[in-house]
Design a protein around this motif. Structure first.
Motif, PDB file in Angstrom:
ATOM      1  N   ARG A  63      86.283  66.527  28.731  1.00  0.00           N
ATOM      2  CA  ARG A  63      87.516  66.891  29.835  1.00  0.00           C
ATOM      3  C   ARG A  63      87.793  68.119  30.026  1.00  0.00           C
ATOM      4  N   LEU A  64      86.897  69.069  29.653  1.00  0.00           N
ATOM      5  CA  LEU A  64      86.971  70.317  29.401  1.00  0.00           C
ATOM      6  C   LEU A  64      87.424  70.875  30.854  1.00  0.00           C
ATOM      7  N   GLN A  65      88.407  71.939  31.068  1.00  0.00           N
ATOM      8  CA  GLN A  65      88.642  72.479  32.260  1.00  0.00           C
ATOM      9  C   GLN A  65      88.386  74.023  32.123  1.00  0.00           C
ATOM     10  N   LYS A  66      88.484  74.381  31.040  1.00  0.00           N
ATOM     11  CA  LYS A  66      88.412  75.817  30.579  1.00  0.00           C
ATOM     12  C   LYS A  66      87.766  76.216  28.917  1.00  0.00           C
ATOM     13  N   LEU A  67      87.202  77.304  28.809  1.00  0.00           N
ATOM     14  CA  LEU A  67      86.596  77.721  27.412  1.00  0.00           C
ATOM     15  C   LEU A  67      87.546  78.932  27.081  1.00  0.00           C
ATOM     16  N   PRO A  68      87.795  78.935  25.631  1.00  0.00           N
ATOM     17  CA  PRO A  68      88.486  80.246  25.162  1.00  0.00           C
ATOM     18  C   PRO A  68      87.755  81.602  25.141  1.00  0.00           C
ATOM     19  N   ASN A  69      88.372  82.494  25.448  1.00  0.00           N
ATOM     20  CA  ASN A  69      87.667  83.964  25.508  1.00  0.00           C
ATOM     21  C   ASN A  69      86.816  84.202  24.325  1.00  0.00           C
ATOM     22  N   ALA A  70      87.537  83.533  23.137  1.00  0.00           N
ATOM     23  CA  ALA A  70      86.611  83.656  21.825  1.00  0.00           C
ATOM     24  C   ALA A  70      84.963  83.160  22.050  1.00  0.00           C
ATOM     25  N   PHE A  71      85.086  82.331  22.950  1.00  0.00           N
ATOM     26  CA  PHE A  71      83.469  81.608  23.294  1.00  0.00           C
ATOM     27  C   PHE A  71      82.629  82.901  23.310  1.00  0.00           C
ATOM     28  N   ALA A  72      82.773  83.944  23.816  1.00  0.00           N
ATOM     29  CA  ALA A  72      82.037  84.942  23.885  1.00  0.00           C
ATOM     30  C   ALA A  72      81.322  85.383  22.792  1.00  0.00           C
ATOM     31  N   GLN A  73      81.836  85.181  21.476  1.00  0.00           N
ATOM     32  CA  GLN A  73      81.301  85.469  20.154  1.00  0.00           C
ATOM     33  C   GLN A  73      80.034  84.712  19.723  1.00  0.00           C
ATOM     34  N   LEU A  74      79.519  83.676  20.637  1.00  0.00           N
ATOM     35  CA  LEU A  74      78.367  82.948  20.494  1.00  0.00           C
ATOM     36  C   LEU A  74      77.136  83.668  21.194  1.00  0.00           C
ATOM     37  N   GLU A  75      76.692  84.816  20.836  1.00  0.00           N
ATOM     38  CA  GLU A  75      76.019  85.561  21.507  1.00  0.00           C
ATOM     39  C   GLU A  75      74.505  85.139  21.465  1.00  0.00           C
ATOM     40  N   LYS A  76      74.118  84.262  20.381  1.00  0.00           N
ATOM     41  CA  LYS A  76      72.825  83.926  20.184  1.00  0.00           C
ATOM     42  C   LYS A  76      72.777  82.571  21.140  1.00  0.00           C
ATOM     43  N   LEU A  77      73.621  82.278  21.653  1.00  0.00           N
ATOM     44  CA  LEU A  77      73.502  80.954  22.565  1.00  0.00           C
ATOM     45  C   LEU A  77      72.480  81.023  23.464  1.00  0.00           C
ATOM     46  N   ARG A  78      71.552  80.209  23.507  1.00  0.00           N
ATOM     47  CA  ARG A  78      70.389  80.056  24.768  1.00  0.00           C
ATOM     48  C   ARG A  78      70.457  78.723  25.653  1.00  0.00           C
ATOM     49  N   VAL A  79      71.120  77.828  25.057  1.00  0.00           N
ATOM     50  CA  VAL A  79      71.073  76.627  25.940  1.00  0.00           C
ATOM     51  C   VAL A  79      72.762  76.111  25.885  1.00  0.00           C
ATOM     52  N   LEU A  80      73.564  75.871  26.855  1.00  0.00           N
ATOM     53  CA  LEU A  80      74.659  75.449  26.907  1.00  0.00           C
ATOM     54  C   LEU A  80      75.057  74.294  27.891  1.00  0.00           C
ATOM     55  N   GLY A  81      75.356  73.267  27.523  1.00  0.00           N
ATOM     56  CA  GLY A  81      75.498  71.963  28.451  1.00  0.00           C
ATOM     57  C   GLY A  81      77.220  71.786  28.677  1.00  0.00           C
ATOM     58  N   LEU A  82      77.515  71.678  29.720  1.00  0.00           N
ATOM     59  CA  LEU A  82      78.882  71.800  30.244  1.00  0.00           C
ATOM     60  C   LEU A  82      78.926  70.422  31.549  1.00  0.00           C
ATOM     61  N   ASP A  83      77.753  69.553  31.231  1.00  0.00           N
ATOM     62  CA  ASP A  83      77.840  68.318  32.357  1.00  0.00           C
ATOM     63  C   ASP A  83      79.180  67.791  32.082  1.00  0.00           C
ATOM     64  N   GLN A  84      79.286  66.882  33.180  1.00  0.00           N
ATOM     65  CA  GLN A  84      80.352  65.763  33.293  1.00  0.00           C
ATOM     66  C   GLN A  84      81.450  66.171  32.623  1.00  0.00           C
ATOM     67  N   ASN A  85      82.407  67.338  33.078  1.00  0.00           N
ATOM     68  CA  ASN A  85      83.598  67.762  32.723  1.00  0.00           C
ATOM     69  C   ASN A  85      84.513  67.884  33.931  1.00  0.00           C
ATOM     70  N   LYS A  86      85.463  68.825  33.843  1.00  0.00           N
ATOM     71  CA  LYS A  86      86.543  68.813  34.624  1.00  0.00           C
ATOM     72  C   LYS A  86      86.550  70.358  35.063  1.00  0.00           C
ATOM     73  N   PHE A  87      85.727  71.085  35.073  1.00  0.00           N
ATOM     74  CA  PHE A  87      85.675  72.471  35.617  1.00  0.00           C
ATOM     75  C   PHE A  87      85.853  72.755  36.967  1.00  0.00           C
ATOM     76  N   ASP A  88      86.802  73.298  37.673  1.00  0.00           N
ATOM     77  CA  ASP A  88      86.858  73.784  39.000  1.00  0.00           C
ATOM     78  C   ASP A  88      86.084  75.235  39.000  1.00  0.00           C
ATOM     79  N   ASP A  89      85.687  75.983  38.273  1.00  0.00           N
ATOM     80  CA  ASP A  89      85.046  77.182  38.321  1.00  0.00           C
ATOM     81  C   ASP A  89      84.237  77.345  36.860  1.00  0.00           C
ATOM     82  N   ILE A  90      83.124  77.810  37.399  1.00  0.00           N
ATOM     83  CA  ILE A  90      82.272  78.282  35.955  1.00  0.00           C
ATOM     84  C   ILE A  90      83.182  79.112  35.297  1.00  0.00           C
ATOM     85  N   PRO A  91      83.432  79.029  33.750  1.00  0.00           N
ATOM     86  CA  PRO A  91      84.182  79.994  33.146  1.00  0.00           C
ATOM     87  C   PRO A  91      83.708  81.276  32.851  1.00  0.00           C
ATOM     88  N   LEU A  92      84.510  82.338  32.967  1.00  0.00           N
ATOM     89  CA  LEU A  92      83.822  83.785  33.294  1.00  0.00           C
ATOM     90  C   LEU A  92      83.264  84.230  31.758  1.00  0.00           C
TER      91      LEU A  92
END
Length: 575
Positions: free
Chosen positions: A313-342
């Motif tokens: 039921r995610l609507q946003k992600l914390p700014n600290a999420f940017a620390q995951l610099e090695k991330l290659r695959v991100l699955g955010l399907d089936q949540n509550k996002f109105d916008d792609i988190p910057l």
């Protein structure tokens, strides 16, 4: 649909399905076989040749499993999701090494009995079929640990499951079950039970005795009250959302509740997820946990390369999420996002991003930072226009925009020369977009479920391998190159005609080859019967002098020897 990441209590099977929605070639089976067989996509052929233990044949609209798959005895994981399978061949029983089999989103009225012969199976997915019962042979699957039967037509709990001694994860959501048998408490190894979307009007009493149960989901039922559950020592997560409940149950300290009166899940994670976090694995699945906020400690896991947060039921992600610099695959399907988190746009190493089934209308301008992005899923959102910013992603090769409200495509789309797969099903197209006529590198195109009445010829597109236009008001299929697979009205007749033509050409070639072989054989026989040429016994200086333009084996002839000697064509002697 089988999530790309399976729920937290079997995370070791977290997988990515996106890149396999690719080209398929159809060929006619022999008369004694039921339908069409498949020549496998090139990447799949590579997988077979390398004898990898994993094979994904999802989303290719199979009605029958290619028979050669049953000979791949090295397979351990086989995905056949989102096809049109109704049954499986008996020869599937040869795959005795199979541990995971996914048959979600097919057309099965019954579970194929041959599956019950795969005694080494530990994970079996049969979600979203048309099952009402299970075969008695199911008891042979003694090693089964995870079983998904959600989205079927079960009226009662299948009691045969009580005889599966190692079953620890059971999905029975979205059925029509009203109660549970008292004998359910015998399933001492059961750790996760999903019963959302059924017809429970009261909390099943037997669950009060399930002391080893860790996760219980009873969302979307009709229960008006809940008993206290603080006596269950193992319970860690209980979800009862979308029930007419006002007061949450009493539970032990540390148990996560999701529903009316419960607090959000923030930094607490299920035990098996904790184990994965502590192990330092590069893949983490946090799906189906009812998360409304991402636990902050996840942002410190800088070693992560694949993170699945689907079905929360995610609507946003914390700014600290940017620390995951090695991330290659991100699955955010089936949540509550109105916008792609910057903050997602700061993950410049992303190659696969899944944002299906949210509430997106646009993409942020910062999206252009994702220059390494190859696969993007935006299906099931609210886009009314093609997001023009996507044309600035130089490596995008797979784009999912199905189930939106798009009516046309920009002419500049042809600049996306890396694009190989484009899914535009279930939009609002009323005519075939002209720009697609210039997409020479496009291999797979899906325009199912639109309102296109006619199609142009596409035989000039050298890269096209699969074109699906099913469920459009189209009566005549488009003209395409040989080998291109069509799915839609008239496609079967076209395949029949093409196959007949190929058979005729093949037969004519075989007859021509046979004639040539016969001529060569007669010539060879004549040479052998004639024997080797006679050798002269004269010394070289005694050999008779040969006249110019003649050969020693024959008499001179005026026509053959350029009129040197003999009679010319006009009857006169040569000069």
């Amino acid at each position: 649909i089988l999530p790309r990441s399976i729920a937290f209590n079997h995370m070791e099977w977290s997988l990515n399905f996106s890149q396999n929605k690719e080209e398929v070639v159809v060929k006619k089976k022999d008369d004694d076989e039921p339908d069409w067989d498949l020549e496998l996509p090139p990447r799949t052929e590579d997988c077979i040749e390398s004898e990898e233990p994993f094979l994904d044949l999802s989303y290719i609209k199979m009605t029958n499993l290619p028979t050669r798959i049953c000979s791949l005895t090295f397979l351990e994981k086989l995905f056949l999701c989102n096809n049109r399978l109704q049954t499986l061949p008996k020869s599937l029983a040869q795959l005795q090494g199979l541990r995971l089999l996914a048959l979600d989103q097919n057309k099965m009225d019954d579970m194929p009995v041959v599956v019950c012969e795969l005694v080494n199976l530990t994970h079996l997915y049969l979600s979203n079929n048309k099952l009402m019962t299970l075969p008695v042979e199911m008891v042979n699957l003694k090693n089964l640990r995870c079983l998904w039967l959600d989205g079927n037509f079960f009226l009662h709990f299948p009691r045969l499951l009580l005889k599966l001694p190692n079953l620890s994860s059971l999905q029975l959501g979205d059925n029509m079950i009203r109660d549970l048998p008292n004998s359910l408490c015998r399933m001492e190894k059961l750790r996760g039970l999903w019963l959302y979307g059924n017809r429970f009007t009261k909390f099943p009493k037997v669950l009060m005795h399930m002391e080893n149960l860790e996760s219980l989901d009873m969302d979307h039922n009709k229960m008006s009250s809940l008993p206290d559950l603080d006596h269950l020592p193992a319970l860690h997560l209980f979800s009862y959302d979308q029930n007419p409940i006002k007061v949450p149950p009493k539970v032990r300290e540390g148990v996560v509740l999701v529903g009316a009166g419960a607090r959000d899940l923030r930094d607490e994670l299920p035990p098996l997820v904790e184990d994965s976090v502590e192990s330092g694995e590069s893949l983490l699945g946090l799906t189906f946990l009812g998360l409304s906020n991402l636990p902050t400690r996840i942002c410190s896991l800088k070693h992560l390369e694949k993170l699945f947060l689907s079905n929360n039921r995610l609507q946003k992600l914390p700014n600290a999420f940017a620390q995951l610099e090695k991330l290659r695959v991100l699955g955010l399907d089936q949540n509550k996002f109105d916008d792609i988190p910057l903050v997602v746009c700061e993950l410049v190493n992303l190659t696969h991003l899944y944002m299906s089934n949210n509430k997106l209308l646009t993409v942020p301008v910062e999206m252009v930072n994702l220059e390494n992005l190859r696969c993007l899923w935006l299906d099931g959102n609210y886009f009314q226009h093609f997001p023009g910013l996507l044309m600035k992603l130089p490596n995008l090769s797979s784009l999912q925009l199905g189930d939106n409200m798009i009516r046309d495509l920009p002419n500049s789309l042809c600049r996306m020369e890396q694009l190989r797969g484009l899914w535009l099903y279930s939009n609002r197209f009323t005519k075939f977009p002209k720009v697609l006529m210039r997409m020479e590198y496009l291999e797979t195109l899906d325009l199912d479920h639109n309102q296109i009445p006619s199609l142009p010829d596409l035989d000039h597109l050298p890269g096209l391998h699969l074109f699906s236009y099913d469920l459009n008001p189209v009566k005549v299929p488009p003209k395409v190159r040989d080998g291109v697979v069509l799915v839609g009205a008239g496609a079967r007749d076209l395949r029949d005609a093409r196959e007949q033509q190929l058979d005729e050409e093949r037969q004519a070639a075989e007859e021509e080859a046979a004639k040539n072989a016969e001529v060569e054989a007669k010539l060879l026989l004549k040479i052998r019967l004639k024997g080797p040429p006679k050798q002269s016994t004269l010394a070289p200086e005694q050999e008779p002098e040969q006249e110019p333009g003649t050969f020693p084996d024959r008499q001179p002839n005026g026509v053959a020897d350029g009129m040197v000697k003999g009679v010319g064509l006009d009857g006169r002697e040569g000069q």
